[in-house]
Scaffold this motif. Structure first.
Motif, mmCIF file in Angstrom:
data_model
loop_
_atom_site.group_PDB
_atom_site.id
_atom_site.type_symbol
_atom_site.label_atom_id
_atom_site.label_comp_id
_atom_site.label_asym_id
_atom_site.label_seq_id
_atom_site.Cartn_x
_atom_site.Cartn_y
_atom_site.Cartn_z
ATOM 1 N N UNK A 225 54.248 -21.324 47.499
ATOM 2 C CA UNK A 225 54.646 -21.098 48.885
ATOM 3 C C UNK A 225 54.107 -19.735 49.325
ATOM 4 N N UNK A 226 53.958 -19.530 50.620
ATOM 5 C CA UNK A 226 53.435 -18.233 51.102
ATOM 6 C C UNK A 226 54.403 -17.072 50.924
ATOM 7 N N UNK A 227 55.706 -17.345 50.780
ATOM 8 C CA UNK A 227 56.702 -16.273 50.719
ATOM 9 C C UNK A 227 57.543 -16.373 49.450
ATOM 10 N N UNK A 228 58.154 -15.247 49.089
ATOM 11 C CA UNK A 228 59.056 -15.217 47.939
ATOM 12 C C UNK A 228 60.251 -16.119 48.175
ATOM 13 N N UNK A 229 60.795 -16.125 49.390
ATOM 14 C CA UNK A 229 61.978 -16.936 49.697
ATOM 15 C C UNK A 229 61.674 -18.417 49.485
ATOM 16 N N UNK A 230 60.530 -18.875 49.997
ATOM 17 C CA UNK A 230 60.166 -20.273 49.823
ATOM 18 C C UNK A 230 60.039 -20.655 48.363
ATOM 19 N N UNK A 231 59.445 -19.790 47.572
ATOM 20 C CA UNK A 231 59.300 -20.076 46.148
ATOM 21 C C UNK A 231 60.629 -19.977 45.412
ATOM 22 N N UNK A 232 61.559 -19.153 45.903
ATOM 23 C CA UNK A 232 62.863 -19.056 45.237
ATOM 24 C C UNK A 232 63.646 -20.348 45.396
ATOM 25 N N UNK A 233 63.630 -20.924 46.593
ATOM 26 C CA UNK A 233 64.312 -22.206 46.782
ATOM 27 C C UNK A 233 63.580 -23.324 46.027
#
Length: 309
Positions: A167-175
């Motif tokens: 994912x482009x962001x850390x948040x997206x990859x965390x979920x």
């Protein structure tokens, strides 16, 4: 019942004022300052005070004050709802897949950073293993230093992503990491199971999840306010500083709140997936394994055989 409804309405009004109207009134004040001062006299507070004093002179009757107070509150709520809508858009951007060329480049950049950090983790792990071997052989060693270096390498890699970025962001990859870890460990599709799990979790955990979700939404709303102040900066440059502070605070908070929310979701799965299986007629015997997860997923999806074949 009337007393309960009155108290509930009071709490609801307090929440609306705290989360929407109050920030909206602050923004409304900045809007008034921008209208009067513009760019050249942006910090001329005395001029603003004199102008406001002139406006209110002769217009201090109770009816006038109540009327303009109601107008200001209504505008504050509208502005708050606008920021909330922008916050929802920000949430979507934080979790968007890397499909377009721009987001794909961001994802590739994060993946390259993660790969480099993962290499450092491997090197640090090998060094720690060597020091452990020397310690076992009674040789001079630096086990504590090697262990600290490994911990730092792991923390640096996790700061980029818990798993290889997609994912482009850390948040997206965390979920995404929460989904993948549940799938890999239990063979359970979290997207299908979550609505049912939500119905089973106890009130305490449900309250924690709701609080974490609210905190995550509030971090996105901060960025939404930052966008509004950035637009206002076209007329009044001090708003740009406010926009930068709000956007940065929202982004920093998003990582913390998303991490807490993802951890709580995994906690709900770990503690209550076996109960979900029992409710669906899948004997779990108090434990939840991949074969049970596969069967539960098949039952919930309703598009494959219940035995997972």
């Amino acid at each position: 019942m009337n007393a309960f409804l009155a108290e509930f309405g009071k709490k609801l009004a307090d929440r609306w004022i705290a989360t929407l109207a109050a920030p909206g009134l602050f923004f409304l004040g900045a809007l008034v300052a921008a209208y009067r001062l513009g760019q050249t006299g942006a910090l001329d507070v005395r001029d603003l005070q004199q102008w406001l004093s002139t406006l209110v002179t002769g217009n201090t009757s109770a009816g006038t004050v109540i009327f303009w107070s109601a107008i200001a509150l209504a505008l504050g709520l509208v502005l708050g709802l606008t920021a909330a809508a922008l916050g929802q858009l920000v949430e979507r951007l934080w979790t968007v897949p890397g499909g377009s060329s721009f987001f794909r480049r961001l994802t590739e950049r994060r993946r390259a950073q993660w790969t480099e950090a993962d290499g450092r983790v491997g090197a640090a792990r090998e060094a720690a293993a060597k020091e452990q071997g020397r310690a076992a052989a009674g040789l001079q060693n630096n086990v504590r230093r090697a262990s600290a270096a490994l911990d730092k390498a792991l923390a640096d890699r996790d700061a980029i992503s818990l798993l290889e970025p997609e994912r482009p962001t850390w948040v997206g990859d965390r979920f995404r990491a929460a989904d993948l870890r549940v799938l890999r460990f239990y063979d359970l599709e979290l997207r299908s199971a979550w609505p049912r799990l939500w119905a089973l979790v106890p009130d305490g955990l449900r309250a924690d999840l709701a609080t974490a979700r609210t905190a995550y939404a509030e971090s996105a709303r901060l960025v939404g306010w930052g966008v509004l102040y950035a637009v206002l900066a076209c007329r009044w440059w001090p708003a740009l500083a406010v926009a930068a502070v709000l956007a940065t605070a929202g982004w920093v908070r998003s990582r913390a709140t998303a991490g807490v929310l993802a951890d709580l979701v995994e906690t709900a799965v770990d503690l209550h997936a076996a109960e979900l299986a029992e409710r669906l007629g899948v004997t779990a015997d108090g434990t939840f394994s991949t074969d049970k997860g596969r069967t539960v997923t098949a039952l919930l999806r309703k598009d494959t055989a219940a035995d997972g074949s």
